[in-house]
Design a protein around this motif. Sequence first.
Motif, PDB file in Angstrom:
ATOM      1  N   MET A   1       0.848  -1.202  -0.160  1.00 19.02           N
ATOM      2  CA  MET A   1      -0.116  -0.156   0.062  1.00 19.02           C
ATOM      3  C   MET A   1       0.855   1.285  -0.009  1.00 19.02           C
ATOM      4  O   MET A   1       1.824   1.213   0.614  1.00 19.02           O
ATOM      5  N   SER A   2       0.420   2.319  -0.854  1.00 22.01           N
ATOM      6  CA  SER A   2       1.309   3.353  -0.769  1.00 22.01           C
ATOM      7  C   SER A   2       0.975   4.298   0.414  1.00 22.01           C
ATOM      8  O   SER A   2       0.097   4.272   0.976  1.00 22.01           O
ATOM      9  N   PHE A   3       1.980   5.200   0.350  1.00 19.20           N
ATOM     10  CA  PHE A   3       1.618   6.291   1.520  1.00 19.20           C
ATOM     11  C   PHE A   3       0.621   7.043   1.526  1.00 19.20           C
ATOM     12  O   PHE A   3      -0.326   7.306   2.431  1.00 19.20           O
ATOM     13  N   GLU A   4       0.281   7.544   0.225  1.00 17.32           N
ATOM     14  CA  GLU A   4      -0.851   8.357  -0.359  1.00 17.32           C
ATOM     15  C   GLU A   4      -2.053   7.468  -0.057  1.00 17.32           C
ATOM     16  O   GLU A   4      -3.152   8.007   0.471  1.00 17.32           O
ATOM     17  N   MET A   5      -2.132   6.154  -0.395  1.00 18.16           N
ATOM     18  CA  MET A   5      -3.514   5.583  -0.111  1.00 18.16           C
ATOM     19  C   MET A   5      -3.631   5.276   1.247  1.00 18.16           C
ATOM     20  O   MET A   5      -4.758   5.216   1.825  1.00 18.16           O
ATOM     21  N   SER A   6      -2.685   5.267   2.148  1.00 17.21           N
ATOM     22  CA  SER A   6      -2.757   5.056   3.668  1.00 17.21           C
ATOM     23  C   SER A   6      -3.696   6.305   4.141  1.00 17.21           C
ATOM     24  O   SER A   6      -4.572   6.174   5.073  1.00 17.21           O
ATOM     25  N   PHE A   7      -3.118   7.489   3.725  1.00 12.71           N
ATOM     26  CA  PHE A   7      -4.006   8.767   4.041  1.00 12.71           C
ATOM     27  C   PHE A   7      -5.619   8.847   3.733  1.00 12.71           C
ATOM     28  O   PHE A   7      -6.299   9.030   4.441  1.00 12.71           O
ATOM     29  N   ASP A   8      -5.673   8.091   2.381  1.00 12.28           N
ATOM     30  CA  ASP A   8      -7.147   8.011   1.826  1.00 12.28           C
ATOM     31  C   ASP A   8      -7.708   7.050   2.705  1.00 12.28           C
ATOM     32  O   ASP A   8      -9.154   7.430   2.949  1.00 12.28           O
ATOM     33  N   ARG A   9      -7.217   5.972   3.089  1.00 16.39           N
ATOM     34  CA  ARG A   9      -7.909   5.064   4.149  1.00 16.39           C
ATOM     35  C   ARG A   9      -8.342   5.618   5.359  1.00 16.39           C
ATOM     36  O   ARG A   9      -9.448   5.492   5.822  1.00 16.39           O
ATOM     37  N   HIS A  10      -7.171   6.552   5.925  1.00 19.92           N
ATOM     38  CA  HIS A  10      -7.489   7.040   7.316  1.00 19.92           C
ATOM     39  C   HIS A  10      -8.669   8.163   7.108  1.00 19.92           C
ATOM     40  O   HIS A  10      -9.931   8.202   7.976  1.00 19.92           O
ATOM     41  N   LEU A  11      -8.743   8.645   6.128  1.00 23.34           N
ATOM     42  CA  LEU A  11      -9.682   9.809   5.874  1.00 23.34           C
ATOM     43  C   LEU A  11     -10.942   9.112   5.622  1.00 23.34           C
ATOM     44  O   LEU A  11     -12.069   9.615   6.420  1.00 23.34           O
ATOM     45  N   ALA A  12     -11.191   8.131   5.188  1.00 21.06           N
ATOM     46  CA  ALA A  12     -12.359   7.499   4.864  1.00 21.06           C
ATOM     47  C   ALA A  12     -13.040   7.027   6.243  1.00 21.06           C
ATOM     48  O   ALA A  12     -14.240   7.006   6.237  1.00 21.06           O
ATOM     49  N   GLU A  13     -12.018   6.255   6.906  1.00 17.55           N
ATOM     50  CA  GLU A  13     -12.488   5.393   8.072  1.00 17.55           C
ATOM     51  C   GLU A  13     -12.844   6.457   9.241  1.00 17.55           C
ATOM     52  O   GLU A  13     -14.007   6.374   9.759  1.00 17.55           O
ATOM     53  N   ILE A  14     -12.240   7.663   9.466  1.00 14.85           N
ATOM     54  CA  ILE A  14     -12.593   8.647  10.022  1.00 14.85           C
ATOM     55  C   ILE A  14     -13.881   9.476   9.870  1.00 14.85           C
ATOM     56  O   ILE A  14     -14.848   9.611  10.673  1.00 14.85           O
ATOM     57  N   ALA A  15     -14.101   9.602   8.607  1.00 17.02           N
ATOM     58  CA  ALA A  15     -15.217  10.057   8.064  1.00 17.02           C
ATOM     59  C   ALA A  15     -16.478   9.047   8.396  1.00 17.02           C
ATOM     60  O   ALA A  15     -17.790   9.702   8.549  1.00 17.02           O
ATOM     61  N   ARG A  16     -16.262   7.924   8.244  1.00 17.51           N
ATOM     62  CA  ARG A  16     -17.273   7.081   8.671  1.00 17.51           C
ATOM     63  C   ARG A  16     -17.628   7.059   9.997  1.00 17.51           C
ATOM     64  O   ARG A  16     -18.743   6.750  10.454  1.00 17.51           O
ATOM     65  N   GLU A  17     -16.529   7.125  11.045  1.00 20.55           N
ATOM     66  CA  GLU A  17     -16.802   7.138  12.284  1.00 20.55           C
ATOM     67  C   GLU A  17     -17.450   8.354  12.838  1.00 20.55           C
ATOM     68  O   GLU A  17     -18.241   8.290  13.924  1.00 20.55           O
ATOM     69  N   TYR A  18     -17.279   9.395  12.260  1.00 21.51           N
ATOM     70  CA  TYR A  18     -17.738  10.746  12.467  1.00 21.51           C
ATOM     71  C   TYR A  18     -18.619  11.409  11.596  1.00 21.51           C
ATOM     72  O   TYR A  18     -17.906  12.422  10.696  1.00 21.51           O
ATOM     73  N   PRO A  19     -19.875  10.969  11.089  1.00 25.10           N
ATOM     74  CA  PRO A  19     -20.436  11.323   9.981  1.00 25.10           C
ATOM     75  C   PRO A  19     -20.945  12.863  10.110  1.00 25.10           C
ATOM     76  O   PRO A  19     -21.143  13.437   9.088  1.00 25.10           O
ATOM     77  N   GLN A  20     -21.033  13.589  11.389  1.00 26.13           N
ATOM     78  CA  GLN A  20     -21.449  14.871  11.466  1.00 26.13           C
ATOM     79  C   GLN A  20     -20.275  15.807  10.991  1.00 26.13           C
ATOM     80  O   GLN A  20     -20.492  17.082  11.298  1.00 26.13           O
ATOM     81  N   TRP A  21     -19.109  15.385  10.740  1.00 25.50           N
ATOM     82  CA  TRP A  21     -17.774  16.237  10.596  1.00 25.50           C
ATOM     83  C   TRP A  21     -17.295  16.032   8.909  1.00 25.50           C
ATOM     84  O   TRP A  21     -17.460  14.897   8.486  1.00 25.50           O
ATOM     85  N   THR A  22     -16.848  17.046   8.647  1.00 29.80           N
ATOM     86  CA  THR A  22     -16.005  16.806   7.532  1.00 29.80           C
ATOM     87  C   THR A  22     -14.510  16.728   7.636  1.00 29.80           C
ATOM     88  O   THR A  22     -14.009  17.637   8.516  1.00 29.80           O
ATOM     89  N   ILE A  23     -13.879  15.706   7.157  1.00 32.38           N
ATOM     90  CA  ILE A  23     -12.425  15.321   7.685  1.00 32.38           C
ATOM     91  C   ILE A  23     -11.610  15.633   6.221  1.00 32.38           C
ATOM     92  O   ILE A  23     -11.966  15.238   5.349  1.00 32.38           O
ATOM     93  N   TRP A  24     -10.334  16.231   6.545  1.00 28.68           N
ATOM     94  CA  TRP A  24      -9.586  16.436   5.608  1.00 28.68           C
ATOM     95  C   TRP A  24      -8.042  16.551   6.207  1.00 28.68           C
ATOM     96  O   TRP A  24      -7.983  16.729   7.328  1.00 28.68           O
ATOM     97  N   ARG A  25      -6.945  16.314   5.160  1.00 29.19           N
ATOM     98  CA  ARG A  25      -5.706  16.431   5.527  1.00 29.19           C
ATOM     99  C   ARG A  25      -5.182  17.680   4.787  1.00 29.19           C
ATOM    100  O   ARG A  25      -5.059  17.734   3.575  1.00 29.19           O
ATOM    101  N   SER A  26      -4.557  18.668   5.315  1.00 33.17           N
ATOM    102  CA  SER A  26      -4.100  19.762   4.450  1.00 33.17           C
ATOM    103  C   SER A  26      -2.701  19.366   3.963  1.00 33.17           C
ATOM    104  O   SER A  26      -2.065  18.559   4.276  1.00 33.17           O
TER     105      SER A  26
END
Length: 84
Positions: A1-26
């Motif tokens: 898994m590439s480094f960038e794919m890991s970021f995408d996976r984390h973003l998706a997981e956190i977004a599912r855990e906290y649907p009342q929030w918009t999650i992003w990485r600067s």
Amino acid sequence: MSFEMSFDRHLAEIAREYPQWTIWRSDAGRWWATRHHPLSAAQRDAGCAMTIDADDPDGLRDRLRDQERWAGEQHTWRAGPAPP
């Protein structure tokens, strides 16, 4: 898994855990979350914030847990005691 794919996976997981929030990485590498709905005065007084940030995904999760707990405590307080 590439480094960038890991970021995408984390973003998706956190977004599912906290649907009342918009999650992003600067571009600077900080992890951010912004609420979808405005805070009440009581929630602001309890320390809730519209937008939070952290150094990494785990730190953001910790901050999100705190925010959700504080917001929930204020919601419970305003609603009164639970029925018996």
